[in-house]
Scaffold this motif. Structure first.
Motif, PDB file in Angstrom:
ATOM      1  N   MET A  94       2.466  56.894 -77.029  1.00 20.87           N
ATOM      2  CA  MET A  94       3.451  56.735 -78.105  1.00 20.87           C
ATOM      3  C   MET A  94       3.889  55.268 -78.224  1.00 20.87           C
ATOM      4  SD  MET A  94       5.005  58.670 -80.259  1.00 20.87           S
ATOM      5  CE  MET A  94       5.643  57.790 -81.642  1.00 20.87           C
ATOM      6  N   ALA A 126       1.212  53.299 -79.805  1.00 19.92           N
ATOM      7  CA  ALA A 126       1.139  53.622 -81.232  1.00 19.92           C
ATOM      8  C   ALA A 126       2.252  52.896 -81.986  1.00 19.92           C
ATOM      9  CB  ALA A 126       1.261  55.127 -81.435  1.00 19.92           C
ATOM     10  N   ALA A 152       1.153  49.439 -82.477  1.00 17.68           N
ATOM     11  CA  ALA A 152       0.122  49.408 -83.512  1.00 17.68           C
ATOM     12  C   ALA A 152       0.768  49.494 -84.888  1.00 17.68           C
ATOM     13  CB  ALA A 152      -0.869  50.552 -83.301  1.00 17.68           C
ATOM     14  N   GLY A 155      -1.064  50.431 -92.121  1.00 22.52           N
ATOM     15  CA  GLY A 155      -2.250  50.999 -92.772  1.00 22.52           C
ATOM     16  C   GLY A 155      -3.337  51.288 -91.749  1.00 22.52           C
ATOM     17  N   ALA A 156      -3.632  50.289 -90.913  1.00 20.97           N
ATOM     18  CA  ALA A 156      -4.670  50.474 -89.899  1.00 20.97           C
ATOM     19  C   ALA A 156      -4.252  51.566 -88.922  1.00 20.97           C
ATOM     20  CB  ALA A 156      -4.934  49.165 -89.164  1.00 20.97           C
ATOM     21  N   ALA A 157      -2.954  51.633 -88.598  1.00 17.18           N
ATOM     22  CA  ALA A 157      -2.482  52.659 -87.668  1.00 17.18           C
ATOM     23  C   ALA A 157      -2.753  54.049 -88.241  1.00 17.18           C
ATOM     24  CB  ALA A 157      -0.988  52.478 -87.386  1.00 17.18           C
ATOM     25  N   GLN A 158      -2.539  54.207 -89.549  1.00 18.15           N
ATOM     26  CA  GLN A 158      -2.808  55.507 -90.179  1.00 18.15           C
ATOM     27  C   GLN A 158      -4.280  55.867 -90.082  1.00 18.15           C
ATOM     28  OE1 GLN A 158      -1.093  54.916 -94.108  1.00 18.15           O
ATOM     29  NE2 GLN A 158       0.035  56.804 -93.776  1.00 18.15           N
ATOM     30  N   LEU A 159      -5.142  54.857 -90.241  1.00 13.95           N
ATOM     31  CA  LEU A 159      -6.579  55.122 -90.154  1.00 13.95           C
ATOM     32  C   LEU A 159      -6.982  55.572 -88.752  1.00 13.95           C
ATOM     33  CD1 LEU A 159      -8.102  52.191 -92.248  1.00 13.95           C
ATOM     34  CD2 LEU A 159      -7.809  54.564 -92.934  1.00 13.95           C
ATOM     35  N   MET A 160      -6.136  55.303 -87.763  1.00 10.32           N
ATOM     36  CA  MET A 160      -6.404  55.775 -86.395  1.00 10.32           C
ATOM     37  C   MET A 160      -5.906  57.202 -86.210  1.00 10.32           C
ATOM     38  SD  MET A 160      -7.687  53.066 -85.109  1.00 10.32           S
ATOM     39  CE  MET A 160      -8.211  52.516 -86.705  1.00 10.32           C
ATOM     40  N   GLY A 161      -5.190  57.722 -87.213  1.00 10.12           N
ATOM     41  CA  GLY A 161      -4.633  59.069 -87.090  1.00 10.12           C
ATOM     42  C   GLY A 161      -3.185  59.066 -86.627  1.00 10.12           C
ATOM     43  N   ILE A 162      -2.556  57.889 -86.619  1.00 16.38           N
ATOM     44  CA  ILE A 162      -1.160  57.812 -86.179  1.00 16.38           C
ATOM     45  C   ILE A 162      -0.249  58.181 -87.344  1.00 16.38           C
ATOM     46  CG2 ILE A 162       0.663  56.266 -85.329  1.00 16.38           C
ATOM     47  CD1 ILE A 162      -1.610  54.586 -84.027  1.00 16.38           C
ATOM     48  N   ASN A 163       0.678  59.109 -87.108  1.00 14.85           N
ATOM     49  CA  ASN A 163       1.627  59.485 -88.139  1.00 14.85           C
ATOM     50  C   ASN A 163       2.756  58.444 -88.150  1.00 14.85           C
ATOM     51  OD1 ASN A 163       3.613  60.576 -89.729  1.00 14.85           O
ATOM     52  ND2 ASN A 163       3.377  62.655 -88.945  1.00 14.85           N
ATOM     53  N   MET A 180      -5.638  56.524 -98.271  1.00 13.00           N
ATOM     54  CA  MET A 180      -4.661  55.450 -98.401  1.00 13.00           C
ATOM     55  C   MET A 180      -4.161  55.380 -99.852  1.00 13.00           C
ATOM     56  SD  MET A 180      -4.635  54.244 -95.326  1.00 13.00           S
ATOM     57  CE  MET A 180      -3.932  52.612 -95.318  1.00 13.00           C
ATOM     58  N   TYR A 229      -3.315  59.837 -92.343  1.00 17.77           N
ATOM     59  CA  TYR A 229      -3.313  59.976 -90.893  1.00 17.77           C
ATOM     60  C   TYR A 229      -3.892  61.301 -90.406  1.00 17.77           C
ATOM     61  CZ  TYR A 229       0.808  63.038 -90.845  1.00 17.77           C
ATOM     62  OH  TYR A 229       1.667  64.090 -91.003  1.00 17.77           O
TER      63      TYR A 229
END
Lengths: 293, 233
Positions: A165, A168, A171, A177-185, B50, B71
């Motif tokens: 956590m 994350a 990150a 944006g990049a964090a979301q692409l990792m699956g981070i909410n 996105m 996500y």
């Protein structure tokens, strides 16, 4: 010995600033906003602890835990209701909203708990520790405050450096944006940050009122502003920066009170801040925003 | 595997994608090529959640993902290497890879890191370095390695050659072919049409927000139109 005494009081006051400043800096790091209502969360925490201990005669530990629980929930609610709908709005709108939330909490407290000062019960105990054959006495409040600050610092460093956590969170503060692409909410990560910051604010409130036991609905605003200053002083967004900034600010304030003038102490504090920012605009430990290539 | 059906995407009032449709089948490398501003990156951003289309439909593995939050997609098997790499510059190489495996519950298996290091040995040497200190090529490798950590069923690469020296571009593309040989399905967005068409099974050409041409990589590489417009001859 008086010098040592002043230094200890400074570090103790600074520890409180530091704990509050952590909330400012973590929220700024991740949500890129200045949560000016943060100081008032301190006040709410103090009231909760006050009622738990004075009215309901609960043990102090339970009072502190209750304050933390209520503030954590309050932090999450404020973020969800006031800031989340503005995520895409200009930062000025968010700033004004934060000031609005601050007034809302202060006035809500006046309505609920009246503006009459409450005498905060001693949560820590009134004892003093005599050192060097009684030449230096340190109150338990001072010791507990400094110890809490050290524990919180270590815990947060471990949390952000070694837990999923915490990583994350870092990150998200770098690139949502990049964090979301990792699956981070990202939204729930922001909620967790507000929860931690507000829980810490409750601890700071209890420590603050233990040292200065006069509790009113505006109790949180001045320490809130000082702690915000400390966060900027240390480099906003940086956790070690908030700690360093807070402690330095407390020490400077107490020394200015002791050796210069009680009335001028705040002016001295802010003068030092201005000088530091002129020389190092990002703050003592602040990072220059790295350019994306 | 992935079907994009007649999507329309807007930036405010600007109609950026005007009915884009294409598909990617399992095991393929599909390239989306086109000039700057043709809508290539917008297409990828819309697939990865996105951005959301005003109309049209995107299905991935028989599931409608048109309006799914970004996500939630990595857990469904979609990974994107975004334009400009966007690695976490203040975190170490290992931490970046751990973030890539964020959807993995519990401790990330050591084999997953070893798998990435087998493709990118240089990342292994630099594992404890802060990512911001890596060279541009290494950062691209880290971004690709990070995406591999989630075991994606479809890997989307947005301009992997951007800003890299020609020798590094060759290296990145040979790694893309390595992935392909290992059975990966890849959607590749590239301005470097020549390189993209060399590795792609099939390709689509985007022109001002819609698909102008499509065909196999070899067909398009030989087409006069493409040669004139994108291959400098």
């Amino acid at each position: 010995m008086t010098f040592l005494n002043y230094l200890l009081s400074g570090i103790s006051l600074g520890s409180i600033y530091a704990i509050i400043a952590l909330g400012y800096t973590m929220v700024y790091g991740i949500a890129k906003m200045l949560n000016f209502a943060h100081g008032d969360v301190i006040m709410v925490g103090s009231y909760i602890c006050f009622f738990a201990v004075s009215r309901f005669a609960l043990p102090p530990v339970v009072g502190v835990l209750a304050a933390m629980a209520v503030c954590t929930v309050l932090g999450i609610l404020v973020e969800r209701l006031a800031y989340k709908p503005l995520r895409a709005a200009p930062s000025l709108a968010v700033l004004i909203t934060a000031i609005g939330v601050s007034y809302f909490l202060q006035n809500g407290a006046q309505l609920l708990w009246t503006p009459n000062p409450k005498v905060f019960p001693s949560v820590v105990g009134n004892g003093r520790l005599a050192l060097f054959g009684g030449q230096l006495t340190v109150s338990y409040v001072t010791l507990v405050t400094i110890a809490s600050c050290v524990v919180i610092m270590i815990a947060l460093t471990l949390f952000t450096g070694h837990t999923k956590m915490g990583k994350a969170m870092r990150a998200c503060s770098e690139d949502k944006g990049a964090a979301q692409l990792m699956g981070i909410n990202v939204n729930s990560t922001i909620s967790v940050t507000f929860a931690i910051g507000s829980g810490l604010a409750a601890v700071a409130g209890v420590l603050l009122c233990s040292a200065y036991p006069n509790l009113v609905p505006t109790t949180g605003s001045m320490p809130g502003i000082k702690a915000f200053t400390a966060a900027v002083f240390g480099g906003i967004g940086s956790i070690p920066g908030a700690m360093l900034g807070g402690i330095l600010l407390g020490v400077i304030e107490i020394f200015a009170k002791a050796y210069i003038s009680t009335q001028l102490s705040d002016a001295v504090v802010f003068a030092v801040l201005i000088i530091v920012l002129l020389v190092k605009p990002a703050g003592l430990l602040g990072k220059k925003i790295s350019e994306k290539v | 595997m992935l079907t994009v059906n007649d999507i329309h995407v807007y930036y405010g009032n600007i109609h950026a994608l005007k009915g884009v449709s294409f598909q990617v089948n399992e095991g393929e490398i599909v390239a989306l090529i086109g000039a700057n501003g043709a809508g290539k990156s917008t297409t990828l951003k819309t697939i990865s959640g996105m951005m959301h289309p005003r109309s049209g439909k995107i299905t991935f593995l028989d599931e409608d993902i048109t309006h799914t939050d970004a996500y939630k997609l990595p857990a469904k098997g979609l990974a994107q290497v975004p334009e400009g790499r966007r690695i976490f510059l203040q975190m170490t190489v290992m931490e970046n890879l751990e973030m890539g495996a964020y959807i993995h519950k519990g401790k990330v298996p050591a084999e997953d890191f070893e798998n990435v290091f087998s493709h990118f040995p240089r990342l292994k040497e630099r594992r404890s370095q802060i990512a911001g200190t890596l060279s541009g090529g290494e950062q691209q490798m880290l971004a690709m390695g990070r995406a591999l950590m989630s075991h994606p069923k479809l890997l989307m690469l947005d301009e992997p050659s951007m800003g890299l020296a020609p020798i590094l571009v060759e290296e990145i593309f040979s790694i893309i072919q390595e992935f392909h040989a290992a059975g990966a399905t890849i959607l590749l967005v590239e301005q470097n049409a020549e390189m993209a068409l060399q590795v792609a099974d099939r390709a689509y050409v985007l022109e001002s927000g819609s698909i102008a041409l499509s065909g196999t990589g070899t067909e398009l590489a030989q087409s006069d139109e493409i040669k004139k417009a994108y291959l400098g001859g």
